[in-house]
Design a protein around this motif. Structure first.
Motif, PDB file in Angstrom:
ATOM      1  N   LEU A 184      10.953   5.809  -4.696  1.00 51.45           N
ATOM      2  CA  LEU A 184       9.666   6.178  -4.135  1.00 51.45           C
ATOM      3  C   LEU A 184       9.764   6.538  -2.665  1.00 51.45           C
ATOM      4  CD1 LEU A 184       7.340   3.454  -5.733  1.00 51.45           C
ATOM      5  CD2 LEU A 184       7.436   5.883  -6.328  1.00 51.45           C
ATOM      6  N   LEU A 185      10.862   6.169  -2.025  1.00 51.85           N
ATOM      7  CA  LEU A 185      10.956   6.394  -0.572  1.00 51.85           C
ATOM      8  C   LEU A 185      12.271   7.022  -0.174  1.00 51.85           C
ATOM      9  CD1 LEU A 185      13.014   4.025   0.461  1.00 51.85           C
ATOM     10  CD2 LEU A 185      10.991   2.610   0.491  1.00 51.85           C
ATOM     11  N   LEU A 186      12.318   7.511   1.035  1.00 48.12           N
ATOM     12  CA  LEU A 186      13.560   7.910   1.703  1.00 48.12           C
ATOM     13  C   LEU A 186      13.413   7.525   3.166  1.00 48.12           C
ATOM     14  CD1 LEU A 186      16.345   9.353   1.589  1.00 48.12           C
ATOM     15  CD2 LEU A 186      15.157  11.375   2.443  1.00 48.12           C
ATOM     16  N   VAL A 187      14.253   6.611   3.624  1.00 43.07           N
ATOM     17  CA  VAL A 187      14.189   6.113   4.999  1.00 43.07           C
ATOM     18  C   VAL A 187      15.553   6.302   5.642  1.00 43.07           C
ATOM     19  CG1 VAL A 187      13.777   4.123   6.471  1.00 43.07           C
ATOM     20  CG2 VAL A 187      12.416   4.427   4.405  1.00 43.07           C
ATOM     21  N   ASN A 188      15.604   7.028   6.745  1.00 43.91           N
ATOM     22  CA  ASN A 188      16.870   7.336   7.397  1.00 43.91           C
ATOM     23  C   ASN A 188      17.280   6.250   8.386  1.00 43.91           C
ATOM     24  OD1 ASN A 188      17.126   9.673   5.952  1.00 43.91           O
ATOM     25  ND2 ASN A 188      16.377  11.009   7.564  1.00 43.91           N
ATOM     26  N   VAL A 189      18.572   5.943   8.383  1.00 45.99           N
ATOM     27  CA  VAL A 189      19.148   4.873   9.201  1.00 45.99           C
ATOM     28  C   VAL A 189      20.301   5.447  10.014  1.00 45.99           C
ATOM     29  CG1 VAL A 189      20.347   2.655   9.172  1.00 45.99           C
ATOM     30  CG2 VAL A 189      18.515   3.110   7.516  1.00 45.99           C
ATOM     31  N   THR A 190      20.223   5.347  11.327  1.00 48.22           N
ATOM     32  CA  THR A 190      21.236   5.919  12.216  1.00 48.22           C
ATOM     33  C   THR A 190      22.388   4.941  12.422  1.00 48.22           C
ATOM     34  OG1 THR A 190      19.536   7.185  13.376  1.00 48.22           O
ATOM     35  CG2 THR A 190      21.615   6.864  14.524  1.00 48.22           C
ATOM     36  N   PHE A 191      23.626   5.459  12.278  1.00 49.61           N
ATOM     37  CA  PHE A 191      24.787   4.587  12.484  1.00 49.61           C
ATOM     38  C   PHE A 191      25.914   5.291  13.242  1.00 49.61           C
ATOM     39  CE2 PHE A 191      25.802   6.875   8.660  1.00 49.61           C
ATOM     40  CZ  PHE A 191      27.183   6.922   8.565  1.00 49.61           C
ATOM     41  N   GLY A 192      25.692   6.486  13.741  1.00 48.26           N
ATOM     42  CA  GLY A 192      26.719   7.206  14.475  1.00 48.26           C
ATOM     43  C   GLY A 192      26.944   6.648  15.870  1.00 48.26           C
ATOM     44  N   THR A 193      28.124   6.912  16.421  1.00 50.21           N
ATOM     45  CA  THR A 193      28.488   6.466  17.767  1.00 50.21           C
ATOM     46  C   THR A 193      29.344   7.539  18.436  1.00 50.21           C
ATOM     47  OG1 THR A 193      30.488   5.396  16.914  1.00 50.21           O
ATOM     48  CG2 THR A 193      28.501   4.013  17.143  1.00 50.21           C
ATOM     49  N   GLU A 194      29.620   7.336  19.722  1.00 48.42           N
ATOM     50  CA  GLU A 194      30.453   8.283  20.458  1.00 48.42           C
ATOM     51  C   GLU A 194      31.893   8.291  19.958  1.00 48.42           C
ATOM     52  OE1 GLU A 194      30.149   7.556  24.606  1.00 48.42           O
ATOM     53  OE2 GLU A 194      28.104   8.361  24.774  1.00 48.42           O
ATOM     54  N   ASP A 195      32.319   7.218  19.309  1.00 44.76           N
ATOM     55  CA  ASP A 195      33.693   7.183  18.798  1.00 44.76           C
ATOM     56  C   ASP A 195      33.732   7.300  17.270  1.00 44.76           C
ATOM     57  OD1 ASP A 195      32.729   4.713  18.081  1.00 44.76           O
ATOM     58  OD2 ASP A 195      34.490   3.590  18.769  1.00 44.76           O
ATOM     59  N   PHE A 253       0.831  -1.203   0.000  1.00 40.67           N
ATOM     60  CA  PHE A 253       0.000   0.000   0.000  1.00 40.67           C
ATOM     61  C   PHE A 253       0.870   1.260   0.000  1.00 40.67           C
ATOM     62  CE2 PHE A 253      -2.420   3.415   2.058  1.00 40.67           C
ATOM     63  CZ  PHE A 253      -3.486   3.486   1.159  1.00 40.67           C
ATOM     64  N   GLN A 254       1.960   1.239   0.746  1.00 46.32           N
ATOM     65  CA  GLN A 254       2.844   2.406   0.757  1.00 46.32           C
ATOM     66  C   GLN A 254       3.436   2.640  -0.628  1.00 46.32           C
ATOM     67  OE1 GLN A 254       5.628   1.653   3.937  1.00 46.32           O
ATOM     68  NE2 GLN A 254       4.316   2.647   5.450  1.00 46.32           N
ATOM     69  N   LYS A 255       3.738   1.570  -1.337  1.00 43.97           N
ATOM     70  CA  LYS A 255       4.265   1.716  -2.697  1.00 43.97           C
ATOM     71  C   LYS A 255       3.205   2.323  -3.613  1.00 43.97           C
ATOM     72  CE  LYS A 255       6.699  -0.832  -6.322  1.00 43.97           C
ATOM     73  NZ  LYS A 255       7.309  -2.127  -6.706  1.00 43.97           N
ATOM     74  N   ALA A 256       1.957   1.876  -3.463  1.00 42.04           N
ATOM     75  CA  ALA A 256       0.865   2.415  -4.280  1.00 42.04           C
ATOM     76  C   ALA A 256       0.658   3.899  -3.998  1.00 42.04           C
ATOM     77  CB  ALA A 256      -0.422   1.638  -4.013  1.00 42.04           C
ATOM     78  N   SER A 257       0.697   4.283  -2.717  1.00 40.80           N
ATOM     79  CA  SER A 257       0.477   5.684  -2.364  1.00 40.80           C
ATOM     80  C   SER A 257       1.639   6.554  -2.822  1.00 40.80           C
ATOM     81  CB  SER A 257       0.253   5.827  -0.854  1.00 40.80           C
ATOM     82  OG  SER A 257       1.412   5.491  -0.126  1.00 40.80           O
ATOM     83  N   ARG A 258       2.857   6.079  -2.662  1.00 42.51           N
ATOM     84  CA  ARG A 258       4.011   6.876  -3.075  1.00 42.51           C
ATOM     85  C   ARG A 258       4.038   7.065  -4.594  1.00 42.51           C
ATOM     86  NH1 ARG A 258       7.025   3.493   0.715  1.00 42.51           N
ATOM     87  NH2 ARG A 258       7.358   4.644   2.655  1.00 42.51           N
TER      88      ARG A 258
END
Length: 417
Positions: A383-394, A126-131
């Motif tokens: 059709l999408l943009l999804v953010n993925v976190t990969f940062g760390t303190e080091d 459904f998300q693909k259809a809407s996008r």
């Protein structure tokens, strides 16, 4: 019993938050149409924003209500033909709003697990259809042709997930405090605080844009070793941006990121996620992505593998990146040392990538270029943009110029410039 999420915030403070969304977030102009996207659970705040918008001179304020419980029933019980169909009248609304020069405010509140009984495959379809039907609208959003703002309010299930050892009342109160702190909305004059916040963005963006690094190299002790090539004439944006008419606005409240678009075919190495990714109401956690010549060639998640697969397999462009963002771990959100289980907040605590579509705003004169020109420059489309976190303190980030000259941009998770 909880009397309501708003008993933990004063009426004056809540109005300041609403004014921040209207006057700084979308920077609503006199006689402009405002569209508020809100779940019915957030009705109190949506109506307050409506009031503030009329006070600011809005010509009309339309609240586009949604209901997660009804959406869940749709995903569970609707016919397959309905899952694969997004009505024309829905898409026509966005076209008419766009033609009228509307601004958009999106109120979000995480309700983790609401779709746990639903097939992720049906959600993805459904998300693909809407996008697909709303491709033009999303393109205008990503290119900042229209002004929009995304901000959050707490929800009981969200608060108790973030603070599992507190009572519901204490959890809601604590989450409100962190949301307002992260949004820089807890002071006497949040709008002025955001003007000051934006000046720091402008200084760093100027340095990065003048440097025109050929690539960024990300490494940390979690296993990330990622080389991200950048297009020629790329631009970093973040904090305040401007629409096609030169009107400034803040798309995200909170925001701590400075981001640009990677070159579609020049990303290589391994990225290890550091915080859960919430996608379609499901959780993806303890995962990694492997890139070769820009494409995600391998991936694995200890939790949510099927969800991750559906995300990456959305279309051809969802196998590539559209965004790379630099974030300091010294930001107010990062300093809370809190796992928010919400992408808007977690992505603003450390560096992240965006899987999928790139913004034309991330390349010089990109707004005026054709799809073919943007593709030739190395920008990805999806059709999408999804953010993925990969940062760390080091986390360490090194900028590499043509010829091999290097500059240390981030050390131990914090900016060095």
């Amino acid at each position: 019993m909880i009397k309501g999420i708003y008993e933990f915030i004063s009426e004056a403070q809540l109005k300041k938050y609403a004014e921040l969304a209207v006057r700084a977030g979308v920077n609503l102009q006199k006689n402009q149409l405002l569209i508020i996207h809100s779940d019915i659970q957030n009705a109190t705040f949506a109506r307050l924003i409506q009031t503030v918008a009329y006070e600011a001179g809005a010509s009309n304020v339309f609240i586009d209500w949604t209901d997660e419980q009804s959406t869940k029933e749709f995903y569970l019980n609707a016919a397959d033909s309905a899952i694969d169909y997004f009505p024309d009248w829905q898409a026509d609304r966005f076209k008419e709003w766009g033609d009228a020069g509307a601004a958009y405010i999106h109120i979000i509140s995480e309700n983790l697990g609401v779709f746990k009984e639903v097939s992720t495959e049906r959600i993805n379809r459904f998300q693909k259809a809407s996008r697909t039907k709303l491709r033009d609208y999303h393109a205008k959003i990503r290119s900042h042709e229209v002004r929009w703002c995304l901000l959050a309010v707490p929800y009981v299930e969200w608060a108790t997930k973030v603070f599992p050892n507190l009572s519901e009342e204490e959890a809601l109160q604590s989450l409100w405090k962190l949301i307002l702190r992260g949004a820089r909305a807890d002071g006497k004059n949040p709008i002025k605080d955001w003007e000051s916040h934006n000046r720091a963005f402008e200084s760093r963006k100027k340095i990065l844009n003048e440097s025109q690094f050929e690539a960024l190299h990300f490494t940390n002790s979690r296993g990330t070793d990622l080389l991200v090539g950048l297009p020629k004439n790329h631009l970093y944006i973040g904090g305040g941006v401007t629409d096609k008419n030169g009107v400034p606005f803040f798309p995200n409240i909170p925001t701590e990121e400075i981001f640009t678009a990677p070159h579609k075919n020049k990303v290589n190495g391994k990225l290890v996620g550091t915080k859960p990714l919430i996608y379609g109401g499901s959780v993806i956690d303890e995962f990694y992505l492997i890139f070769k010549d820009g494409r995600i060639t391998d991936y694995n998640a200890a939790k949510g593998q099927e969800v991750l697969q559906n995300l990456i397999e959305t279309d051809e462009g969802s196998h590539y990146l559209g965004e790379i963002a630099l974030v300091s771990n010294e930001s107010p959100l990062a300093q809370t040392d809190t796992l928010f289980y919400n992408t808007l907040f977690d992505e603003n605590t450390s560096c992240h990538i965006g899987i999928g579509n790139a913004s034309p705003s991330n390349i010089q004169n990109g707004i005026d270029q054709s799809e073919e020109e943007l593709k030739a420059a190395g920008l990805n489309t999806s059709l999408l943009l999804v953010n993925v976190t990969f940062g760390t303190e080091d986390m360490e980030v090194v900028g590499i110029k043509e010829g091999g000259t290097e500059a240390l941009l981030i050390k131990d998770g914090d900016f060095q410039f």
